[in-house]
Design an enzyme around this catalytic site. Structure first.
Site, PDB file in Angstrom:
ATOM      1  N   GLU A 195      14.327 -32.135 -52.061  1.00 32.31           N
ATOM      2  CA  GLU A 195      14.090 -31.796 -50.658  1.00 32.31           C
ATOM      3  C   GLU A 195      14.903 -32.749 -49.765  1.00 32.31           C
ATOM      4  OE1 GLU A 195      10.149 -32.989 -49.389  1.00 32.31           O
ATOM      5  OE2 GLU A 195      10.016 -31.237 -48.100  1.00 32.31           O
ATOM      6  N   GLU A 205      -1.215 -31.520 -49.132  1.00 33.45           N
ATOM      7  CA  GLU A 205      -0.114 -30.635 -48.721  1.00 33.45           C
ATOM      8  C   GLU A 205       1.147 -31.458 -48.857  1.00 33.45           C
ATOM      9  OE1 GLU A 205      -0.574 -27.608 -47.963  1.00 33.45           O
ATOM     10  OE2 GLU A 205      -2.649 -27.451 -47.318  1.00 33.45           O
ATOM     11  N   LYS A 213      -5.457 -41.353 -39.797  1.00 35.55           N
ATOM     12  CA  LYS A 213      -4.285 -42.222 -39.666  1.00 35.55           C
ATOM     13  C   LYS A 213      -3.040 -41.378 -39.437  1.00 35.55           C
ATOM     14  CE  LYS A 213      -1.096 -43.923 -42.449  1.00 35.55           C
ATOM     15  NZ  LYS A 213       0.062 -44.110 -41.576  1.00 35.55           N
ATOM     16  N   CYS A 256       8.028 -28.703 -43.433  1.00 35.53           N
ATOM     17  CA  CYS A 256       7.707 -28.724 -44.859  1.00 35.53           C
ATOM     18  C   CYS A 256       8.033 -27.411 -45.552  1.00 35.53           C
ATOM     19  CB  CYS A 256       6.251 -29.092 -45.072  1.00 35.53           C
ATOM     20  SG  CYS A 256       5.181 -28.237 -43.955  1.00 35.53           S
TER      21      CYS A 256
HETATM   22  P1  TAP Z   1       4.877 -39.922 -46.768  1.00 32.21           P
HETATM   23  O1  TAP Z   1       5.763 -41.066 -46.951  1.00 32.21           O
HETATM   24  O2  TAP Z   1       4.198 -39.361 -47.950  1.00 32.21           O
HETATM   25  O3  TAP Z   1       3.821 -40.340 -45.653  1.00 32.21           O
HETATM   26  C1  TAP Z   1       2.780 -39.521 -45.231  1.00 32.21           C
HETATM   27  C2  TAP Z   1       1.630 -40.361 -44.718  1.00 32.21           C
HETATM   28  O4  TAP Z   1       1.060 -41.108 -45.789  1.00 32.21           O
HETATM   29  C3  TAP Z   1       2.059 -41.396 -43.671  1.00 32.21           C
HETATM   30  O5  TAP Z   1       1.052 -41.479 -42.710  1.00 32.21           O
HETATM   31  C4  TAP Z   1       2.169 -42.658 -44.513  1.00 32.21           C
HETATM   32  O6  TAP Z   1       2.097 -43.847 -43.792  1.00 32.21           O
HETATM   33  C5  TAP Z   1       0.981 -42.479 -45.430  1.00 32.21           C
HETATM   34  N1  TAP Z   1       1.020 -43.338 -46.623  1.00 32.21           N
HETATM   35  C6  TAP Z   1       2.073 -43.947 -47.214  1.00 32.21           C
HETATM   36  N2  TAP Z   1       1.665 -44.668 -48.275  1.00 32.21           N
HETATM   37  C7  TAP Z   1       0.336 -44.524 -48.385  1.00 32.21           C
HETATM   38  C8  TAP Z   1      -0.661 -45.010 -49.288  1.00 32.21           C
HETATM   39  N3  TAP Z   1      -0.360 -45.795 -50.301  1.00 32.21           N
HETATM   40  N4  TAP Z   1      -1.942 -44.649 -49.083  1.00 32.21           N
HETATM   41  C9  TAP Z   1      -2.281 -43.837 -48.069  1.00 32.21           C
HETATM   42  N5  TAP Z   1      -1.389 -43.345 -47.172  1.00 32.21           N
HETATM   43  C10 TAP Z   1      -0.092 -43.672 -47.335  1.00 32.21           C
HETATM   44  O7  TAP Z   1       5.630 -38.685 -46.149  1.00 32.21           O
HETATM   45  P2  TAP Z   1       6.542 -38.696 -44.850  1.00 32.21           P
HETATM   46  O8  TAP Z   1       7.845 -39.323 -45.192  1.00 32.21           O
HETATM   47  O9  TAP Z   1       5.807 -39.223 -43.717  1.00 32.21           O
HETATM   48  O10 TAP Z   1       6.724 -37.127 -44.604  1.00 32.21           O
HETATM   49  C11 TAP Z   1       7.681 -36.369 -45.227  1.00 32.21           C
HETATM   50  C12 TAP Z   1       7.101 -35.610 -46.397  1.00 32.21           C
HETATM   51  O11 TAP Z   1       5.929 -34.892 -46.036  1.00 32.21           O
HETATM   52  C13 TAP Z   1       8.045 -34.591 -46.928  1.00 32.21           C
HETATM   53  O12 TAP Z   1       8.146 -34.731 -48.318  1.00 32.21           O
HETATM   54  C14 TAP Z   1       7.434 -33.257 -46.577  1.00 32.21           C
HETATM   55  O13 TAP Z   1       7.689 -32.217 -47.435  1.00 32.21           O
HETATM   56  C15 TAP Z   1       6.005 -33.557 -46.534  1.00 32.21           C
HETATM   57  N6  TAP Z   1       5.316 -32.642 -45.630  1.00 32.21           N
HETATM   58  C16 TAP Z   1       4.557 -31.674 -46.192  1.00 32.21           C
HETATM   59  C17 TAP Z   1       3.895 -30.802 -45.393  1.00 32.21           C
HETATM   60  C18 TAP Z   1       3.042 -29.769 -46.028  1.00 32.21           C
HETATM   61  S1  TAP Z   1       2.117 -28.895 -45.109  1.00 32.21           S
HETATM   62  N7  TAP Z   1       3.012 -29.585 -47.293  1.00 32.21           N
HETATM   63  C19 TAP Z   1       3.976 -30.912 -44.017  1.00 32.21           C
HETATM   64  C20 TAP Z   1       4.757 -31.904 -43.472  1.00 32.21           C
HETATM   65  C21 TAP Z   1       5.409 -32.774 -44.309  1.00 32.21           C
HETATM   66  P3  TAP Z   1       3.386 -44.457 -43.056  1.00 32.21           P
HETATM   67  O14 TAP Z   1       3.277 -43.926 -41.694  1.00 32.21           O
HETATM   68  O15 TAP Z   1       3.282 -45.937 -43.141  1.00 32.21           O
HETATM   69  O16 TAP Z   1       4.587 -43.946 -43.793  1.00 32.21           O
END
Ligand code: TAP
Length: 517
Positions: free
Chosen positions: A419, A288, A212, A322
């Site tokens: 963050e 991650e 996904k 990230c």
């Molecule tokens: P999230 O809100 O955590 O979303 C990540 C993914 O999880 C999206 O595809 C999201 O769907 C999905 N998701 C949301 N609720 C869920 C649930 N209940 N069950 C299963 N999946 C669910 O993060 P974001 O806002 O997209 O990304 C930013 C964050 O990612 C930052 O905190 C950043 O630090 C972190 N990040 C970390 C890394 C590494 S390598 N550690 C790399 C990149 C980013 P939707 O598309 O509907 O939101």
């Protein structure tokens, strides 16, 4: 409108495969791009059960790009069952590891042939600067597929010297086996690269997958699905389901036939996912998560390099990175000079259309994210940090946010702890008379993803590398990730590694076989 939009039934073919889907063809970035807008299940592009769609916005001009199908829990079930069948009975489980590698190498070659198209799609969908998308988002993705394709036929167990049971003897061996159906859930900052980091290791190990992508940026994942068909990936091995986290993502975490879930995203969602994985069927999980990575700059550094790398550590990919340095500790003796140079260089950053070759800073990924950055900066000012540059939305169409610099940030402030995931540099001072103290401050966070240090003193650099509680340490450099180097965090930045040999273990199980003779 800087491109024309036409909905079509696309019928394309490589030398071997014909791919049929409902999709979109556009004339953009001086090229024709084409991608599916349907779910990819069991080797076919299909509409979602519920008829729900996601509306995708181009962050550069706020225009609607298109709608794509949005997967329901029922679609998740279909995809998981297809992946299970492909794993249990399909060609994928019958071909040799070397043949599996050939398919993955072919996929990488196709990605290379389509790299300009993939980078353009990434750019309109996520606001990534095109030149960076070519090199990093797409370039590193291709490298990742080749790196893991090379591992396929090198996954092997061990012969273990266990005690003999006299008069008989024993042979004890381990087998490294694929886990089965895996799920992958990714965020929006590097859509194709996050898919590749996880999925390449997952497939090299012999699993099948349901993936996904982030709801706001699913387009390169769908183009990737088309390339999977062309590369000859058997039906059911790869399934791509754009959809919301709450419906599609949650259904993957809950599904009883999924045996492993690889997740990149925020810490709070990581916690939800881990609970669901435990409650449903104890599926293996790797996470991650977020970061607030400290970067410590000592007086004896190469200051030019520290300024250049310090800026890249924060502003790379508009801060949607990230491992971005969430906090800079600059030694007090060079602090003012460092800040002066950073501001001088930040003024030169060219903000603009990410498709223009001279642009170095594009729009933030989507509106809600940009709004969060505005609030973040307001909070910093309210708490008494000194805003010395930026802090506002750029006065133009699109979700552009100024590269921003805060100084005089103290440890208890919100912006010192949380963050931003945006282009916001947070600078604090320290005195090198007390190395202990700066390491303590750098470690005083629940995150532990990355860290960095600039110094010419080898002993100090090595002490820092030893004592810092983070999965990645950069010395006199930053952002230097490589497909062969393991990547992943400590503490609430999660666990499990992407990239390198370590990543394979996330998608393998070890079976121990003991034979008496
Ligand atoms: P999230 O809100 O955590 O979303 C990540 C993914 O999880 C999206 O595809 C999201 O769907 C999905 N998701 C949301 N609720 C869920 C649930 N209940 N069950 C299963 N999946 C669910 O993060 P974001 O806002 O997209 O990304 C930013 C964050 O990612 C930052 O905190 C950043 O630090 C972190 N990040 C970390 C890394 C590494 S390598 N550690 C790399 C990149 C980013 P939707 O598309 O509907 O939101």
């Amino acid at each position: 409108e800087f491109y024309s939009v036409a909905v079509l039934k696309a019928r394309g073919g490589s030398d071997t495969k014909e791919v049929v889907y409902e999709g979109l063809e556009m004339e953009v970035n001086k090229m024709k791009i084409k991608f599916p807008t349907q779910l990819f299940i069991n080797g076919e592009f299909v509409n979602a059960d519920s008829g729900k769609t996601l509306t995708l916005i181009n962050p550069t001009d706020e225009s609607v790009i298109c709608k794509v199908q949005s997967a329901s829990p029922n679609d998740v079930d279909k995809a998981v069952r297809a992946a299970k069948k492909a794993f249990d009975e399909g060609e994928w489980s019958k071909i040799s590891a070397r043949e599996r590698a050939q398919i993955l190498f072919k996929l990488a070659d196709l990605m290379e042939q389509h790299k300009e198209e993939l980078a353009t799609i990434e750019s309109i969908d996520s606001g990534a600067v095109y030149t960076l998308a070519l090199k990093t988002h797409v370039g590193m993705s291709i490298d990742t597929w080749r790196y893991f394709a090379g591992w396929c036929d090198k996954i092997q167990g061990a012969t273990v010297p266990i005690n003999h049971a006299r008069p008989n003897r024993n042979l004890c061996i381990t087998r490294k086996e694929p886990i089965g159906v895996c799920a992958i859930i990714t965020p929006w900052n590097y859509p194709l690269m996050m898919l590749s980091w996880k999925m390449a290791a997952c497939l090299a190990a012999g699993n099948t997958v349901v993936m996904k992508p982030a709801a706001v940026c699913p387009l390169t994942a769908l183009k990737f699905a088309e390339l999977c068909v062309r590369a000859g990936v058997p039906p059911g091995v790869v399934n791509i389901l754009p959809g919301s986290g709450a419906a599609c993502g949650q259904a993957l975490a809950d599904h009883p036939l999924v045996r492993k879930l690889g997740f990149t995203g925020s810490t709070p969602i990581g916690q939800t996912i881990m609970k669901s994985c435990a409650a449903s069927n104890m599926k293996k999980v790797s996470l991650e998560l977020g970061g607030k990575s400290p970067l410590v700059i000592f007086e004896d550094c190469d200051l030019d390099k520290a300024v250049r790398n310090g800026m890249a550590a924060v502003f790379f990919n508009k801060g949607e990175n990230c491992i971005a340095a969430g906090r800079l500790f600059v030694e007090e003796t060079i602090h003012d000079e460092f800040v002066r140079r950073v501001i001088e260089e930040t003024e030169k950053i060219r903000i603009g259309d990410p498709l223009h070759r001279g642009t170095s800073h594009g729009p933030q990924n989507h509106k809600a994210h940009m709004d969060k950055l505005i609030e973040y900066c307001e909070r910093g000012v309210k708490e008494g940090a000194k805003l010395v540059y930026g802090g506002k939305r750029v006065d133009r169409k699109g979700y552009f946010f100024q590269p921003t610099v805060f100084t005089d940030v103290t440890d208890e402030m919100y912006i010192a702890k949380e963050e931003s995931f945006g282009p916001i540099m947070i600078i604090s001072k320290f005195s090198s008379k007390n190395l202990e103290d700066v390491i303590r401050r750098a470690n005083n966070t629940e995150y532990g993803l990355a860290s960095g240090v600039f110094t010419r003193d080898v002993s100090r650099a090595l002490q820092f590398a030893e004592r810092i509680d983070a999965g990645t340490v950069f010395v006199n450099t930053y952002n230097k990730t490589d497909v062969a180097a393991p990547f992943g965090g400590f503490k609430q930045s999660g666990f499990g590694k992407d990239l390198g040999q370590d990543a394979l273990n996330e998608y393998l199980k070890t079976k121990c076989v003991t034979i008496e003779y």
